[in-house]
Design a protein around this motif. Structure first.
Motif, PDB file in Angstrom:
ATOM      1  N   SER A  35       0.834  -1.210   0.000  1.00 43.37           N
ATOM      2  CA  SER A  35       0.000   0.000   0.000  1.00 43.37           C
ATOM      3  C   SER A  35       0.862   1.251   0.000  1.00 43.37           C
ATOM      4  N   LEU A  36       1.876   1.243   0.856  1.00 42.62           N
ATOM      5  CA  LEU A  36       2.729   2.424   0.976  1.00 42.62           C
ATOM      6  C   LEU A  36       3.531   2.641  -0.309  1.00 42.62           C
ATOM      7  N   ARG A  37       3.767   1.542  -1.054  1.00 44.46           N
ATOM      8  CA  ARG A  37       4.564   1.645  -2.258  1.00 44.46           C
ATOM      9  C   ARG A  37       3.745   2.054  -3.461  1.00 44.46           C
ATOM     10  N   ASN A  38       2.427   1.847  -3.368  1.00 49.86           N
ATOM     11  CA  ASN A  38       1.557   2.213  -4.477  1.00 49.86           C
ATOM     12  C   ASN A  38       1.226   3.696  -4.341  1.00 49.86           C
ATOM     13  N   VAL A  39       2.162   4.539  -4.796  1.00 48.21           N
ATOM     14  CA  VAL A  39       2.098   5.969  -4.509  1.00 48.21           C
ATOM     15  C   VAL A  39       0.826   6.610  -5.074  1.00 48.21           C
ATOM     16  N   GLU A  40       0.463   6.238  -6.310  1.00 47.33           N
ATOM     17  CA  GLU A  40      -0.726   6.844  -6.923  1.00 47.33           C
ATOM     18  C   GLU A  40      -1.959   6.597  -6.060  1.00 47.33           C
ATOM     19  N   ALA A  41      -2.115   5.335  -5.636  1.00 47.78           N
ATOM     20  CA  ALA A  41      -3.293   4.982  -4.843  1.00 47.78           C
ATOM     21  C   ALA A  41      -3.268   5.700  -3.501  1.00 47.78           C
ATOM     22  N   LEU A  42      -2.062   5.859  -2.968  1.00 50.40           N
ATOM     23  CA  LEU A  42      -1.933   6.496  -1.663  1.00 50.40           C
ATOM     24  C   LEU A  42      -2.304   7.986  -1.745  1.00 50.40           C
ATOM     25  N   ILE A  43      -1.809   8.636  -2.800  1.00 53.80           N
ATOM     26  CA  ILE A  43      -2.149  10.054  -2.994  1.00 53.80           C
ATOM     27  C   ILE A  43      -3.658  10.198  -3.171  1.00 53.80           C
ATOM     28  N   MET A  44      -4.215   9.294  -3.985  1.00 52.19           N
ATOM     29  CA  MET A  44      -5.654   9.292  -4.216  1.00 52.19           C
ATOM     30  C   MET A  44      -6.407   9.163  -2.903  1.00 52.19           C
ATOM     31  N   ALA A  45      -5.909   8.258  -2.043  1.00 52.28           N
ATOM     32  CA  ALA A  45      -6.595   8.000  -0.779  1.00 52.28           C
ATOM     33  C   ALA A  45      -6.589   9.229   0.123  1.00 52.28           C
ATOM     34  N   ILE A  46      -5.599  10.092  -0.036  1.00 52.18           N
ATOM     35  CA  ILE A  46      -5.518  11.294   0.799  1.00 52.18           C
ATOM     36  C   ILE A  46      -6.232  12.471   0.120  1.00 52.18           C
ATOM     37  N   VAL A  47      -6.033  12.591  -1.210  1.00 52.68           N
ATOM     38  CA  VAL A  47      -6.572  13.754  -1.927  1.00 52.68           C
ATOM     39  C   VAL A  47      -8.089  13.657  -2.080  1.00 52.68           C
ATOM     40  N   LEU A  48      -8.560  12.422  -2.361  1.00 50.20           N
ATOM     41  CA  LEU A  48      -9.989  12.257  -2.612  1.00 50.20           C
ATOM     42  C   LEU A  48     -10.870  12.764  -1.465  1.00 50.20           C
ATOM     43  N   PRO A  49     -10.574  12.383  -0.212  1.00 45.92           N
ATOM     44  CA  PRO A  49     -11.413  12.898   0.874  1.00 45.92           C
ATOM     45  C   PRO A  49     -11.420  14.414   0.923  1.00 45.92           C
ATOM     46  N   VAL A  50     -10.267  15.030   0.683  1.00 42.42           N
ATOM     47  CA  VAL A  50     -10.194  16.488   0.723  1.00 42.42           C
ATOM     48  C   VAL A  50     -11.084  17.078  -0.373  1.00 42.42           C
ATOM     49  N   MET A  51     -10.946  16.543  -1.597  1.00 46.45           N
ATOM     50  CA  MET A  51     -11.725  17.052  -2.723  1.00 46.45           C
ATOM     51  C   MET A  51     -13.227  16.895  -2.476  1.00 46.45           C
ATOM     52  N   LEU A  52     -13.613  15.703  -2.013  1.00 42.60           N
ATOM     53  CA  LEU A  52     -15.041  15.446  -1.800  1.00 42.60           C
ATOM     54  C   LEU A  52     -15.598  16.375  -0.730  1.00 42.60           C
ATOM     55  N   MET A  53     -14.806  16.549   0.320  1.00 43.21           N
ATOM     56  CA  MET A  53     -15.222  17.415   1.415  1.00 43.21           C
ATOM     57  C   MET A  53     -15.460  18.831   0.894  1.00 43.21           C
ATOM     58  N   LEU A  54     -14.496  19.347   0.105  1.00 46.30           N
ATOM     59  CA  LEU A  54     -14.612  20.700  -0.434  1.00 46.30           C
ATOM     60  C   LEU A  54     -15.793  20.794  -1.388  1.00 46.30           C
ATOM     61  N   LEU A  55     -15.924  19.754  -2.250  1.00 51.30           N
ATOM     62  CA  LEU A  55     -16.980  19.738  -3.257  1.00 51.30           C
ATOM     63  C   LEU A  55     -18.354  19.798  -2.602  1.00 51.30           C
ATOM     64  N   PHE A  56     -18.578  18.915  -1.645  1.00 46.36           N
ATOM     65  CA  PHE A  56     -19.913  18.846  -1.048  1.00 46.36           C
ATOM     66  C   PHE A  56     -20.207  20.059  -0.177  1.00 46.36           C
ATOM     67  N   THR A  57     -19.177  20.606   0.463  1.00 47.64           N
ATOM     68  CA  THR A  57     -19.437  21.736   1.342  1.00 47.64           C
ATOM     69  C   THR A  57     -19.652  23.025   0.541  1.00 47.64           C
ATOM     70  N   TYR A  58     -18.747  23.295  -0.424  1.00 49.28           N
ATOM     71  CA  TYR A  58     -18.810  24.589  -1.105  1.00 49.28           C
ATOM     72  C   TYR A  58     -19.620  24.585  -2.389  1.00 49.28           C
ATOM     73  N   VAL A  59     -19.630  23.444  -3.136  1.00 50.59           N
ATOM     74  CA  VAL A  59     -20.361  23.439  -4.401  1.00 50.59           C
ATOM     75  C   VAL A  59     -21.831  23.079  -4.188  1.00 50.59           C
ATOM     76  N   PHE A  60     -22.076  21.932  -3.540  1.00 53.83           N
ATOM     77  CA  PHE A  60     -23.473  21.500  -3.343  1.00 53.83           C
ATOM     78  C   PHE A  60     -24.080  22.073  -2.064  1.00 53.83           C
ATOM     79  N   GLY A  61     -23.224  22.301  -1.079  1.00 56.73           N
ATOM     80  CA  GLY A  61     -23.680  22.651   0.268  1.00 56.73           C
ATOM     81  C   GLY A  61     -24.619  23.841   0.304  1.00 56.73           C
TER      82      GLY A  61
END
Lengths: 297, 263
Positions: free
Chosen positions: B29-55
């Motif tokens: 998991s730690l070596r799969n850098v793309e997936a790891l970045i995705m796992a961290i970036v996605l929550p941030v993006m979704l949080m921002l999206l739902f709060t500021y765009v749809f919220g």
């Protein structure tokens, strides 16, 4: 110790309507190298998978190190090591991590595992690349690490499924050296191959399988003897071999064969006479219908 | 050059075997850098999206962040654990599985390793979601015990989903197929009370949304973290999770054994 490390009796296996193994009988003496030779789809991998407990046979019995591969799977697993056709290595891990992982799974404690790993890396000339991921390895290195992993726990019986397929000549020869060295340690080696030269170089005994049956079984010399005394090779204008025909080596048979062939090929076709190779055996034994008359001669 | 005789070597115990496989999966998991970045970036993006765009549209009062946090956590858990299906399918189509299977160990540990790594990855992602949410104005009112309850339920949910994905990875023929089948599960949070209350949906859909397992999980987490009532949702959520976990585990074990006979 058992006289035979591997014994197979009446083994049958089908997948759906396709019969893969159609009654296989063979025995491998302890401490020898046994080669299973056959074309693609002959059932070589299926037989290895049954012997290494991965697949259950439909009929028949097989024992490895005296244990039944179906009823005593766990005992068999303690006696064997498998190097599959596709490198059985974790590509995202380094060579060192792979070896260490298998050593831990084999029951070594962490200090022993480190020592064993270092020893194998050295023996297989992989120390310099030990910390690189296997993904970046060349075909030859990959096969070496694969074999090294198989030797972590030093099991008495080693299965190698097409160990040198896809390797260049140099890597192939290096691997042969290693395999012969393992035999000297007393390990029984069961290998499959499509390369006759490989079987010829390594194996104490060879079984040829085709269509799920053992069509010949013996030493390389015995198999060659089966084809007959001398082989006629017809050579065309471009120096290519047009046809090889086995004869019993007698003057009568050679003359008869030649006069038959003279009717079929241009008059400027040249002829050479040589001892049979394992290739001739293979062709004679594994090709069907059309060439049966050749092997019957 | 035989040096030592290892024939008396006892194979690794079940606990040691699982520990090795868990270590392996976490390392992968730690070596799969793309997936790891995705796992961290996605929550941030979704949080921002739902709060500021749809919220703004969903809750003009600006309080939507408090409503949506449990939904984002589960959505991220869904994305994060989906990769388990691919990891498992990849292992099953590689030669390495045959090596593990011919060793005197319990080779289901390979799958257990991936499940444990997924749990670890997704708890980190959950931490990221909560961290970002707090920055965006999320004001949980939970006591320490309520936090524990909420985190426990989130962990249980991740475990359930991961085992489901593991089973999908085991029955799928290829990693690509595993990824495709797994995609279906990702839509379930949208058909629940995760993003909008179910009473805003058409009647037939409301029936589906109210009675699918994600809704009680969402409601229970929301109730624990904010002031709302938990009510029967807590037990419903745990019950659903326990049943699905059992099914997914049995399904996985069955699929793992069945694959052994096939190859």
């Amino acid at each position: 110790m058992n006289k035979h490390a591997i014994e197979v009796k009446g083994l049958r296996k089908r997948f759906g309507s396709q019969i893969v193994l159609d009654g296989i009988d063979l025995a491998v003496e302890t401490g020898t190298i046994f080669a299973l030779l056959g074309p693609n789809g002959a059932g070589k991998t299926t037989l290895i998978n049954i012997l290494s407990t991965l697949v259950a046979p439909d009929e028949g019995t097989a024992t490895v190190a005296g244990r039944d591969v179906v009823k005593e799977r766990d005992e068999v697993k303690r006696a064997i090591s498998l190097t599959g056709q596709f490198a059985a290595v974790d590509e995202a891990l380094t060579a060192e991590e792979n070896l260490n992982m298998i050593a831990r799974l084999s029951g070594f404690n962490s200090r022993e595992a480190r020592a064993r790993t270092a020893g194998l890396l050295k023996r297989f000339d992989l120390t310099a690349s030990a910390k690189k991921r296997v993904k970046t390895y060349s075909g030859g290195m990959r096969r070496r690490i694969d074999l090294a992993i198989s030797l972590v726990a030093e099991r008495p019986v080693l299965f190698l499924d097409e160990p040198t397929t896809g390797l260049d000549t140099l890597s192939r020869r290096a691997l042969w050296e290693i395999i012969l060295d393992l035999k000297k340690q007393g390990i029984t080696i069961f290998l499959t191959t499509q390369y006759l030269e490989e079987a010829d170089q390594l194996a104490d005994r060879i079984a040829v399988i085709a269509g799920g049956r053992v069509v010949a079984n013996g030493t390389a010399g015995e198999l060659k003897a089966r084809v007959g005394g001398e082989v006629l090779e017809l050579i065309g204008g471009d120096d290519g071999v047009l046809r090889t025909v086995p004869t019993d080596g007698s003057i009568q048979d050679v003359r008869r064969t030649l006069s038959e062939l003279a009717l079929l090929y241009p008059q400027d076709t040249r002829v050479s006479i040589r001892k049979p190779s394992l290739d001739d055996v293979f062709v004679a034994l594994t090709t069907t219908a059309g060439s049966k008359e050749v092997s019957a001669r | 050059m035989r040096t030592t005789d290892y024939s008396a070597l006892q194979p690794a115990s079940l606990a040691a075997t699982n520990a090795v496989f868990i270590g392996r999966s976490i390392r992968l998991s730690l070596r799969n850098v793309e997936a790891l970045i995705m796992a961290i970036v996605l929550p941030v993006m979704l949080m921002l999206l739902f709060t500021y765009v749809f919220g703004g549209a969903l809750d003009p009062g600006g309080d939507y962040v408090n409503y949506v946090v449990p939904g984002i956590i589960l959505l991220c858990a869904g994305y994060g654990s989906a990769s388990t299906a691919v990891d498992v399918a990849t292992d099953m189509t590689n030669g390495i599985i045959d090596r593990f299977r011919t060793m005197p160990i319990r080779s289901l540990g390979v799958v257990i390793g991936h499940v444990a790594a997924s749990l670890f990855r997704n708890l980190v992602a959950t931490g990221v979601v909560i961290g970002v949410a707090l920055l965006l104005g999320f004001r949980p009112s939970a006591s320490f015990l309520e936090w524990l309850g909420a985190l426990g339920l989130i962990a249980l949910f991740i475990l359930v989903l991961t085992w489901l994905y593991a089973a999908i990875g085991l029955v799928a023929g290829t990693p690509a197929a595993a990824s495709g089948y797994g995609f279906i599960l990702l839509f379930l949070p949208y058909l629940s009370s995760a993003f909008v209350p179910t009473n805003t949906m058409p009647g037939w859909l409301q029936g589906v949304a109210d009675h699918q397992p994600i809704t009680p999980v969402i409601e229970a987490i929301r109730g624990l973290l904010t002031d709302g009532p938990v009510g029967s949702n807590g037990w419903l959520a745990v019950g659903w999770c326990a049943i699905i976990l059992l099914i997914a585990f049995v399904w996985s074990s069955w699929a793992f054994r069945r694959k052994a006979g096939r190859r």
